[in-house]
Design an enzyme around this catalytic site. Structure first.
Site, mmCIF file in Angstrom:
data_model
loop_
_atom_site.group_PDB
_atom_site.id
_atom_site.type_symbol
_atom_site.label_atom_id
_atom_site.label_comp_id
_atom_site.label_asym_id
_atom_site.label_seq_id
_atom_site.Cartn_x
_atom_site.Cartn_y
_atom_site.Cartn_z
ATOM 1 N N ASP A 199 -47.443 5.462 14.824
ATOM 2 C CA ASP A 199 -48.647 5.364 15.667
ATOM 3 C C ASP A 199 -49.732 6.301 15.146
ATOM 4 O O ASP A 199 -50.336 7.053 15.913
ATOM 5 C CB ASP A 199 -48.255 5.734 17.108
ATOM 6 C CG ASP A 199 -49.338 5.319 18.098
ATOM 7 O OD1 ASP A 199 -49.343 5.846 19.223
ATOM 8 O OD2 ASP A 199 -50.200 4.502 17.718
ATOM 9 N N LYS A 242 -53.004 7.314 14.463
ATOM 10 C CA LYS A 242 -54.396 6.922 14.739
ATOM 11 C C LYS A 242 -55.188 8.177 15.091
ATOM 12 O O LYS A 242 -54.603 9.212 15.428
ATOM 13 C CB LYS A 242 -54.434 5.897 15.882
ATOM 14 C CG LYS A 242 -53.821 6.328 17.176
ATOM 15 C CD LYS A 242 -53.775 5.143 18.140
ATOM 16 C CE LYS A 242 -53.102 5.511 19.432
ATOM 17 N NZ LYS A 242 -52.760 4.339 20.231
ATOM 18 N N ASN A 294 -54.354 10.618 17.829
ATOM 19 C CA ASN A 294 -53.128 11.435 17.759
ATOM 20 C C ASN A 294 -53.250 12.566 16.759
ATOM 21 O O ASN A 294 -52.239 13.149 16.361
ATOM 22 C CB ASN A 294 -51.933 10.549 17.368
ATOM 23 C CG ASN A 294 -51.576 9.587 18.475
ATOM 24 O OD1 ASN A 294 -51.960 9.806 19.626
ATOM 25 N ND2 ASN A 294 -50.884 8.518 18.148
ATOM 26 N N ASP A 350 -48.330 13.974 19.231
ATOM 27 C CA ASP A 350 -47.910 12.774 19.946
ATOM 28 C C ASP A 350 -46.929 11.895 19.163
ATOM 29 O O ASP A 350 -47.316 10.910 18.511
ATOM 30 C CB ASP A 350 -49.144 11.941 20.316
ATOM 31 C CG ASP A 350 -48.809 10.997 21.466
ATOM 32 O OD1 ASP A 350 -49.712 10.589 22.198
ATOM 33 O OD2 ASP A 350 -47.600 10.708 21.630
ATOM 34 N N THR A 365 -54.422 -0.686 21.436
ATOM 35 C CA THR A 365 -55.025 -1.387 20.318
ATOM 36 C C THR A 365 -54.010 -1.736 19.230
ATOM 37 O O THR A 365 -53.068 -0.993 18.978
ATOM 38 C CB THR A 365 -56.148 -0.527 19.679
ATOM 39 O OG1 THR A 365 -56.569 -1.184 18.490
ATOM 40 C CG2 THR A 365 -55.629 0.866 19.321
#
Ligand code: X6D
Length: 285
Positions: free
Chosen positions: A138, A140, A143, A156, A174
């Site tokens: 994840d 992004k 994070n 995260d 998203t």
């Protein structure tokens, strides 16, 4: 000597609670200071009932298990956790520079110099994770946090798993950052984070994610086709690296060690060699 955070059972009155640093879906993060040592931390307070309602307790357990064992300058430390009747508390490293996505929103896009620094740190951190068979999944801007010297910190690990894995939890939010094989719910390995690195590199240089589209369905199609169009202002060496990261076939994506040796990284990033201190002392005697 075990570091004092790890074995002690903590409770809320070990801390002075400061200002809220941000609000999220399942709770809030506060600036906090441990009373005895005056050590400043970020205290993430999550509400059990909201975690249960979303069925994400096991993801939280895995986030705690994974992040508490990772030790890397570009990964936000999880020092410990505790809970009471209604809440779970994560004792996290405080990142004074705040959230990277806010800096990106403010400046629109980053220079190639700054982007290369961030991508180099991310590649080091993610290759460390993969060495421990952890995939983040994840990656992004939301994070990513910034340390006191503008160094990048991955936070995260809520979606991280031990590789290889196939997704069980339904995706929410998203799709922009997800690799094709993740979206298809296929077996996936560490190379989803190489794709994620490419999405971030594009967004840092251009100011928006590469497969952004009006609707989810259109984003899905653009990701599945790896339909990449790179604006003219992006340098040729950056373009070359992007085209080696955002490859549909996971086996053909450039591995992290080759990212770190890519001409675009070498031209922008001073590779500061880690020189063990005793090496220098021997020289001096
Ligand atoms: Cl449950 C949940 C609640 C909130 C969030 C969103 N953020 C996740 C990251 N949080 C932070 C964590 Br964890 C660790 N260290 C941090 N440091 C900061 C921070 C530090 C400084 C600032 C102030 N800005 C710094 C940059 O210049 C302008 C002022 C703002 C935020 N936020 C965090 C803040 C909240 C995620 C999950």
């Amino acid at each position: 000597y075990r570091n004092r955070f790890s074995e002690k059972t903590w409770s809320l009155n070990d801390f002075d609670i400061g200002k809220p640093l941000g609000r999220g879906k399942f709770g809030n993060v506060y600036l906090a200071r441990e009373k005895k040592t005056e050590f400043v931390v970020a205290l993430k307070v999550l509400f059990k009932n909201q975690l249960a309602a979303a069925g994400v307790e096991y993801q939280l357990r895995r986030e705690i298990e994974i992040q508490s064992h990772l030790r890397h300058p570009n990964i936000l430390r999880l020092f410990g956790y505790f809970y009471d009747k209604s809440r779970v508390y994560l004792i996290l490293e405080y990142a004074p520079g705040g959230e990277l996505y806010k800096l990106l929103q403010k400046s629109g896009r980053f220079s190639e110099e700054q982007t290369a620094q961030y991508i180099c740190s991310l590649a080091h951190a993610l290759s460390y994770c993969h060495h421990k068979h952890v995939i983040h999944r994840d990656i992004k801007p939301e994070n990513l946090l910034l340390g006191a010297k503008n160094e990048l910190k991955i936070a995260d690990f809520g979606w991280s798993v031990y590789a290889p894995d196939s997704r069980r939890q339904t995706l929410c939010g998203t799709l922009d950052y997800l690799a094709p094989e993740m979206i298809e719910g296929q077996q996936h390995g560490e190379s989803v984070d190489i794709w994620g690195l490419g999405v971030l590199m594009y967004e840092f240089l251009v100011g928006r994610p590469p497969f952004e589209a009006a609707g989810q369905h259109e984003t899905y199609n653009r990701i599945m086709k790896a339909d990449l169009s790179i604006p003219a202002h992006v340098s040729d060496t950056a373009r070359d690296l992007l085209q080696q990261l955002l490859v549909k076939d996971p086996k053909r994506r450039i591995p992290f060690h080759q990212v770190l040796a890519h001409p675009w990284i070498l031209e922008h990033v001073r590779q500061i060699p880690h020189i063990p201190e005793n090496w220098i002392r021997k020289e001096q005697n």
